[in-house]
Design an enzyme around this catalytic site. Structure first.
Site, short mmCIF file in Angstrom:
data_model
loop_
_atom_site.label_atom_id
_atom_site.label_comp_id
_atom_site.label_asym_id
_atom_site.label_seq_id
_atom_site.Cartn_x
_atom_site.Cartn_y
_atom_site.Cartn_z
N PHE A 39 0.85 -1.19 0.00
CA PHE A 39 0.00 0.00 0.00
C PHE A 39 0.89 1.25 0.00
O PHE A 39 1.73 1.43 0.89
CB PHE A 39 -0.91 0.00 1.23
CG PHE A 39 -1.90 -1.15 1.22
CD1 PHE A 39 -3.17 -0.97 0.68
CD2 PHE A 39 -1.57 -2.40 1.74
CE1 PHE A 39 -4.09 -2.02 0.66
CE2 PHE A 39 -2.48 -3.45 1.72
CZ PHE A 39 -3.74 -3.26 1.18
N ILE A 77 2.26 -1.71 4.53
CA ILE A 77 2.01 -0.29 4.38
C ILE A 77 3.36 0.43 4.34
O ILE A 77 4.20 0.23 5.21
CB ILE A 77 1.19 0.22 5.58
CG1 ILE A 77 -0.22 -0.36 5.50
CG2 ILE A 77 1.14 1.74 5.61
CD1 ILE A 77 -1.06 -0.03 6.69
N CYS A 78 3.57 1.24 3.32
CA CYS A 78 4.84 1.95 3.17
C CYS A 78 5.04 2.94 4.30
O CYS A 78 4.20 3.81 4.55
CB CYS A 78 4.87 2.69 1.84
SG CYS A 78 6.24 3.84 1.76
N ILE A 79 6.17 2.84 4.96
CA ILE A 79 6.40 3.69 6.14
C ILE A 79 6.51 5.17 5.79
O ILE A 79 5.96 6.03 6.50
CB ILE A 79 7.64 3.22 6.95
CG1 ILE A 79 7.73 3.99 8.26
CG2 ILE A 79 8.92 3.36 6.16
CD1 ILE A 79 8.58 3.31 9.31
N ALA A 82 3.13 6.37 5.00
CA ALA A 82 2.29 6.26 6.21
C ALA A 82 2.59 7.39 7.19
O ALA A 82 1.68 7.98 7.77
CB ALA A 82 2.52 4.91 6.87
#
Lengths: 130, 137, 102
Positions: A39, A77-79, A82
């Site tokens: 994501f 989820i891409c940090i 995010a």
């Protein structure tokens, strides 16, 4: 066959996460493997557990969490994306001194390297976005 | 495909910078991806060619000006930036309107060489058709 | 060596479909889904262009998205085949790579 999936748009605003969900379900039903769902951009917003959609609408985050549980999917989820958008897991919230976390069950936060790694390992990479 | 085989990655950029975040976050992927030693190239077509223009000054908008990052791509061994001629033409741009982006060729005594390669639409189509992974932003 | 191209945006809104069709290779497949299915309609200002540029490729439209938008299958361009999500998966599996025209 091994599929890697990228979701680049947020839930409810855009159909991308719904399309990706339907694609992943169909791929799994056909016996394919889905090695990871990554994501990115506003797509990270799929992974908050604090959404309260109307009861007569689909529950996008819960659908993904349930599918992940059933098929042991790796929902990443891409940090970087995010952090910009306020998606935090417990560790990250502590590390950044924030008073809450909001990541949903079945999702994990990790780096962009996971996207590249997925592209290397998967037979096909498919992006749902806008 | 065995693990030590290198894949051809193409990052396709079709969107202008600033109005949306796609160009900026695409660049972040490319920089991280550089650590994976794959065969990487970037494609700029349609509004994506606007990402490479000279003279971007974001001060009045409050947005971060990430255009200098394109000039640093060579340091990450991202040295193939394919720009589509027809997309430039349609937008009234020439190569002179784009930043001068160079890399040092370590196989040629670190000579500075241009990273931008202007290709026709047909050449762009052929380039796309020879990739293993195409990531679009 | 064929590619599956996907387009999810209306061609009346942006250039993704036309740009896609100008970069396809003979024998490729193009799947229209989400708002992309509007590009599969006949009798529009873009129908002839889509038919012409898409002459050498197989064009598909996702049935669920066609139905969701109330497009009667009789309104689709000749030669456009309807597929379901399983068909989408097959198209991706049976081509060499997927290019998503975002």
């Amino acid at each position: 066959m091994k599929f890697g999936i990228v979701v680049n748009e947020g839930p409810y605003t855009h159909q991308a996460s719904d399309s990706a969900y339907n694609f992943v379900k169909a791929a799994l039903a056909k016996g394919h493997e889905v090695s990871r769902v990554f994501f990115y951009h506003d797509g990270v917003n799929v992974g908050t557990r604090l959404t309260i959609p109307p009861q007569d609408d689909r529950q996008i985050q819960e659908q993904w969490s349930a599918l992940a549980k059933e098929h042991e999917l790796d929902l990443v989820i891409c940090i970087a994306a995010a952090q910009r958008r306020g998606l935090l897991d417990e560790n990250e919230a502590k590390r950044q001194g924030k008073d809450a976390d909001n990541i949903a069950e079945g999702f994990r936060i990790s780096g962009l390297g996971q996207l590249i790694e997925m592209g290397i390992e998967a037979d096909r990479t498919i992006t749902f976005g806008d | 495909m065995s693990d030590d085989e290198v894949k051809k990655f193409l990052y396709v950029n079709r969107k202008a910078p600033y109005g949306t975040i796609y160009a900026q976050e695409s660049l972040e992927v490319v920089l991280i991806g550089a650590a994976f030693d794959q065969d990487v190239a970037m494609a700029f077509l349609d509004d994506g060619v606007f990402q490479l223009t000279k003279g971007q000054d974001t001060k009045g908008t409050g947005l971060k000006n990430f255009s200098p990052t394109y000039r640093a791509l060579g340091d990450y061994e991202v040295t193939k930036l394919y720009v589509e001629q027809e997309s430039l033409d349609e937008r009234g741009l020439t190569l002179d309107d784009l930043q001068d982006i160079q890399y040092e060729d370590e196989d040629d005594d670190y000579a500075e060489k241009p990273s931008i390669i202007v290709v026709s639409r047909d050449q762009m189509a052929s380039l796309m058709a020879e990739q293993d992974v195409i990531l679009s932003f | 060596m064929a590619t599956l191209h996907t387009v999810n945006r209306s061609p009346f809104q942006d250039q993704a479909l036309l740009s896609c069709l100008r970069h396809v290779k003979k024998g490729d497949s193009v799947l229209l889904f989400e708002d992309g299915v509007y590009g599969a309609m006949s009798g529009t200002a873009l129908s002839d262009t889509v038919a012409e540029l898409g002459a050498d490729v197989s064009v598909y439209a996702l049935d669920a998205d066609v139905a969701a938008r109330g497009i009667d299958s009789a309104r689709l361009l000749e030669g456009v085949a309807l597929v379901d999500y399983a068909g989408f998966v097959d198209l991706a599996a049976n081509t060499e790579r997927t290019q998503n025209w975002l």
